[in-house]
Design an enzyme around this catalytic site. Structure first.
Site, mmCIF file in Angstrom:
data_model
loop_
_atom_site.group_PDB
_atom_site.id
_atom_site.type_symbol
_atom_site.label_atom_id
_atom_site.label_comp_id
_atom_site.label_asym_id
_atom_site.label_seq_id
_atom_site.Cartn_x
_atom_site.Cartn_y
_atom_site.Cartn_z
ATOM 1 N N HIS A 194 -1.517 19.675 -85.223
ATOM 2 C CA HIS A 194 -1.109 18.037 -84.999
ATOM 3 C C HIS A 194 -0.961 17.491 -83.739
ATOM 4 O O HIS A 194 -0.726 16.436 -83.456
ATOM 5 C CB HIS A 194 0.503 18.088 -85.562
ATOM 6 C CG HIS A 194 1.502 18.500 -84.902
ATOM 7 N ND1 HIS A 194 2.101 19.860 -84.972
ATOM 8 C CD2 HIS A 194 2.164 17.803 -84.101
ATOM 9 C CE1 HIS A 194 3.037 20.018 -84.266
ATOM 10 N NE2 HIS A 194 3.192 18.680 -83.490
ATOM 11 N N ASP A 226 -0.451 24.529 -89.706
ATOM 12 C CA ASP A 226 -0.513 23.765 -88.533
ATOM 13 C C ASP A 226 -1.030 24.658 -87.133
ATOM 14 O O ASP A 226 -0.193 25.201 -86.482
ATOM 15 C CB ASP A 226 0.980 23.353 -88.285
ATOM 16 C CG ASP A 226 1.017 22.254 -87.126
ATOM 17 O OD1 ASP A 226 -0.180 21.531 -86.391
ATOM 18 O OD2 ASP A 226 2.006 21.796 -86.729
ATOM 19 N N SER A 251 5.385 21.459 -78.832
ATOM 20 C CA SER A 251 4.490 21.502 -80.022
ATOM 21 C C SER A 251 3.393 22.416 -79.421
ATOM 22 O O SER A 251 2.865 22.062 -78.577
ATOM 23 C CB SER A 251 4.089 20.134 -80.514
ATOM 24 O OG SER A 251 4.983 19.713 -81.456
#
Length: 238
Positions: free
Chosen positions: A46, A92, A191
């Protein structure tokens, strides 16, 4: 999704030598990653990469300041997992090919992929690191790399906490800050950064609810055999 280390502490400089900082043109770190081969960084799918502007910095402690230990690269290719779903955030995981090979030394090292794939048991102690925001209200990234200590949470409990917002699948791990008194510790790395459990690379920071919100675990892509096979296959064919 909110994925920042809140209430973590500064790391000893260069104690996470495989850590990659992914920066935009303003030199703000917007995602983390781990160097898994000399020309490859593993991160979260992402993380939206702009290949013409973004850069990857290895060997950094203060990522936004030029340090002699740093090695700086452009991104030559982005390889998202073919089954990544932006809505559910399942699968992801993404590989970035750098425009040159990293020179390995004491500041820049590879993070070995796991070679055993049993599930990570609840209560296992893990660590995560990143340059994400360090206080709930401040949107400013941390100047220095920080780390937080977490423990793994049972997947079913985690799924209940997320209710209808997200399904927690077997491809995911959940972890929460160890410090119950300061819920601010219950937060996550940038992330794409690595989750290290008992010295092994076990997960990739994926998503979370409001940063540091009490009792809501952060969610990580679990490095399962299917992903490690995909990583090896992608690297060998590109």
């Amino acid at each position: 999704g909110c994925t920042d280390i809140i209430g973590g502490h500064k790391v000893r400089p260069h104690s996470w030598p495989y850590m990659a900082a992914i920066q935009d043109k303003h030199l703000d770190v917007f995602c983390g990653g781990a160097l898994v081969e000399k020309q490859w960084v593993l991160t979260a799918a992402h993380c939206e990469i702009n290949q013409s502007e973004d850069r990857v910095v290895l060997g950094a402690h203060r990522a936004s300041i030029a340090e002699k230990e740093q090695q700086i690269f452009k991104v030559m290719g982005c390889f998202q997992h073919r089954r990544f779903n932006l809505h559910t955030l399942d699968n992801d995981i993404m590989l970035l090919k750098l425009n040159d090979t990293a020179k390995l030394n004491k500041y820049v090292k590879l993070l070995p992929l796991p070679d055993s794939f049993e599930d990570v048991e609840p209560h296992t102690v893990c660590k995560v690191a990143g340059w994400g925001r360090t206080a709930k209200s401040s949107g400013k990234p941390s100047e220095c790399l920080k780390e937080a200590t977490l423990k793994i949470v049972d997947r079913k409990c985690c799924d209940k906490k997320y209710g209808n917002v997200h399904r927690i699948t077997n491809n995911m791990l959940c972890a929460i800050g160890k410090n119950k008194i300061h819920p601010s510790d219950a937060s996550l790395g940038d992330s794409g950064g690595p989750l290290i459990c008992a010295g092994q690379y076990r997960g990739i920071v994926s998503f979370g609810e409001e940063c540091g919100k009490r009792d809501i675990p952060g969610v990580y892509t679990r490095l399962m055999k299917q992903y490690v096979d995909w990583i090896k296959e992608t690297i060998s064919s590109n």
